[in-house]
Design an enzyme around this catalytic site. Structure first.
Site, PDB file in Angstrom:
ATOM      1  N   LYS A  18      10.377   2.297  -0.881  1.00  0.00           N
ATOM      2  CA  LYS A  18      11.359   1.737  -1.630  1.00  0.00           C
ATOM      3  C   LYS A  18      12.825   2.704  -2.230  1.00  0.00           C
ATOM      4  CE  LYS A  18      10.215   3.204  -6.469  1.00  0.00           C
ATOM      5  NZ  LYS A  18      10.901   4.656  -6.728  1.00  0.00           N
ATOM      6  N   ASP A 145       4.837  -1.089  -8.704  1.00  0.00           N
ATOM      7  CA  ASP A 145       5.573  -1.026  -8.018  1.00  0.00           C
ATOM      8  C   ASP A 145       4.421  -1.939  -7.180  1.00  0.00           C
ATOM      9  OD1 ASP A 145       7.227   0.203  -8.824  1.00  0.00           O
ATOM     10  OD2 ASP A 145       7.055   2.259  -8.116  1.00  0.00           O
TER      11      ASP A 145
HETATM   12  P1  ATP Z   1       6.690   6.305  -7.603  1.00  0.00           P
HETATM   13  O1  ATP Z   1       7.922   6.126  -6.905  1.00  0.00           O
HETATM   14  O2  ATP Z   1       5.575   4.783  -7.738  1.00  0.00           O
HETATM   15  O3  ATP Z   1       6.546   7.054  -9.106  1.00  0.00           O
HETATM   16  P2  ATP Z   1       5.721   7.892  -5.637  1.00  0.00           P
HETATM   17  O4  ATP Z   1       6.414   7.704  -4.294  1.00  0.00           O
HETATM   18  O5  ATP Z   1       6.651   9.139  -6.456  1.00  0.00           O
HETATM   19  O6  ATP Z   1       5.407   7.103  -6.672  1.00  0.00           O
HETATM   20  P3  ATP Z   1       3.073   8.384  -4.374  1.00  0.00           P
HETATM   21  O7  ATP Z   1       3.374   9.097  -3.133  1.00  0.00           O
HETATM   22  O8  ATP Z   1       3.129   6.855  -4.590  1.00  0.00           O
HETATM   23  O9  ATP Z   1       4.684   9.356  -5.087  1.00  0.00           O
HETATM   24  O10 ATP Z   1       2.096   9.371  -4.988  1.00  0.00           O
HETATM   25  C1  ATP Z   1       1.748   9.908  -6.297  1.00  0.00           C
HETATM   26  C2  ATP Z   1       0.184  10.788  -6.012  1.00  0.00           C
HETATM   27  O11 ATP Z   1       0.031   9.092  -6.179  1.00  0.00           O
HETATM   28  C3  ATP Z   1       0.232  11.253  -5.348  1.00  0.00           C
HETATM   29  O12 ATP Z   1       0.347  12.329  -5.861  1.00  0.00           O
HETATM   30  C4  ATP Z   1      -1.355  11.074  -4.896  1.00  0.00           C
HETATM   31  O13 ATP Z   1      -2.365  11.918  -5.830  1.00  0.00           O
HETATM   32  C5  ATP Z   1      -1.595   9.740  -5.838  1.00  0.00           C
HETATM   33  N1  ATP Z   1      -1.845   8.590  -4.538  1.00  0.00           N
HETATM   34  C6  ATP Z   1      -3.155   7.760  -4.435  1.00  0.00           C
HETATM   35  N2  ATP Z   1      -3.225   6.733  -3.459  1.00  0.00           N
HETATM   36  C7  ATP Z   1      -2.548   7.222  -2.403  1.00  0.00           C
HETATM   37  C8  ATP Z   1      -1.170   6.861  -1.550  1.00  0.00           C
HETATM   38  N3  ATP Z   1      -1.870   6.186  -0.734  1.00  0.00           N
HETATM   39  N4  ATP Z   1      -0.547   7.629  -0.949  1.00  0.00           N
HETATM   40  C9  ATP Z   1       0.332   8.222  -1.427  1.00  0.00           C
HETATM   41  N5  ATP Z   1       0.054   8.755  -2.900  1.00  0.00           N
HETATM   42  C10 ATP Z   1      -1.347   8.629  -3.011  1.00  0.00           C
END
Ligand code: ATP
Length: 307
Positions: A18, A145
């Site tokens: 997203k 989310d």
């Molecule tokens: P958001 O925008 O929802 O805050 P994000 O996109 O910045 O999230 P994500 O990639 O969703 O960040 O992940 C944040 C942290 O969650 C990662 O650093 C990782 O340690 C942990 N994590 C747990 N499960 C997953 C997964 N399936 N994929 C990616 N990260 C994951």
């Protein structure tokens, strides 16, 4: 929730990243969360989860940023499978292979998307008769989310971001995502915003989302571009100042608008059409202002079984 016949050897589910078209962050609430006005938009940059029969849970990760993703209970896919198994009172037996295209800790909710995908994949693998409303409730317990990742499209979230209502987006939006070589934790970005606000160093919060909603419903690209806003952007730029160069480069290569996606550090650029997006991606990479640039479009569907 009960079991129905017809077992499957394995189930493939795709779930979208997203970008927040409008992220309005209210003051810190007593419970430690912020009141959000969150206009989510799903794009066709997708992670894939393959669920197959297993003994206990086993998670593997490949693809974009795989080395930074835990493969134990900290993974949202693991938690989703456990939550569903507990709720349905079935053994949590599955092998879950994640193939990532969504940048990790990139502000594009990849982990939440994977959690939503795992709910859907395990429900199918375990032959559970689980309806959309029940899945949505489970997703909301995984993270704010994940609910959106199930629905996809373009949707408005309020509260902590978890209440999601679909909104009209008649245009196909062409995007370029500039992926950084590091992540930013969402918690750190919110804390930095609180600090900047307390010091009087943050710009005023985003106004009403209504003009952007009208522009999306009318498919009016210039007004959509003018309405994109992210209250977290100053905080993310404060934590990762080099992103200012990424945003400048995107503007110089013809973006209609550019902004930090969610808590960043991924930067999102809205383009006039697919050709402009291809040129912009090449320009960002040539300028060396991101690790890689990906072209994508939206709105994309929510998590769905593809095989
Ligand atoms: P958001 O925008 O929802 O805050 P994000 O996109 O910045 O999230 P994500 O990639 O969703 O960040 O992940 C944040 C942290 O969650 C990662 O650093 C990782 O340690 C942990 N994590 C747990 N499960 C997953 C997964 N399936 N994929 C990616 N990260 C994951």
């Amino acid at each position: 929730m009960g079991r129905v016949p017809a077992a499957r050897p394995s189930v493939r589910v795709r779930a979208p990243a997203k970008v927040n078209l409008h992220l309005g962050v209210g003051p810190l609430r007593p419970d430690g969360y912020h009141e959000l006005v969150n206009l989510f938009h799903a794009v066709d940059l997708v992670d894939e989860i393959i669920a197959s029969p297993g003994d206990g849970l086993r998670v593997t990760v490949s693809g974009e940023g795989a080395a930074d993703v835990p493969v134990d209970r900290r993974n949202l896919v693991w938690r989703a499978a456990e939550l569903l198994a507990d709720t349905a009172d079935v053994p949590a037996d599955a092998r879950l292979d994640i193939h990532k295209a969504i940048p990790v800790a990139g502000g594009m909710a990849g982990g939440s998307a994977d959690g939503a995908a795992a709910l859907l994949a395990c429900a199918r693998l375990w032959n559970l008769d689980v309806g959309a409303a029940e899945l949505a409730q489970l997703a909301a317990r995984l993270g704010s989310d994940s609910n959106f990742a199930l629905v996809g499209g373009t949707a408005l979230g309020t509260g902590r971001g978890e209440v999601v209502a679909a909104v009209a987006c008649v245009a196909r939006l062409q995007w370029v995502f500039a992926i950084a070589d590091h992540g930013v934790s969402a918690g750190a970005a919110y804390a930095e915003l609180d600090r900047l606000r307390a010091a009087g160093m943050a710009p005023p919060p985003a106004g009403s989302v209504d003009a952007l909603l009208a522009a999306l419903a009318a498919g009016d690209l210039p007004r959509i571009a003018a309405g994109l806003v992210n209250d977290l952007q100053p905080a993310t730029l404060s934590l990762a100042p080099a992103l200012a160069d990424t945003l400048k480069s995107g503007a110089a290569h013809g973006a209609l608008a550019g902004l930090v996606s969610g808590s960043g550090p991924t930067c999102a650029f809205l383009c006039a059409d697919a050709g402009a997006a291809t040129l912009l991606a090449a320009g960002l990479e040539a300028d060396g202002v991101c690790r890689t640039a990906r072209v994508a479009s939206g709105p994309a569907p929510g998590a769905r079984v593809v095989g």
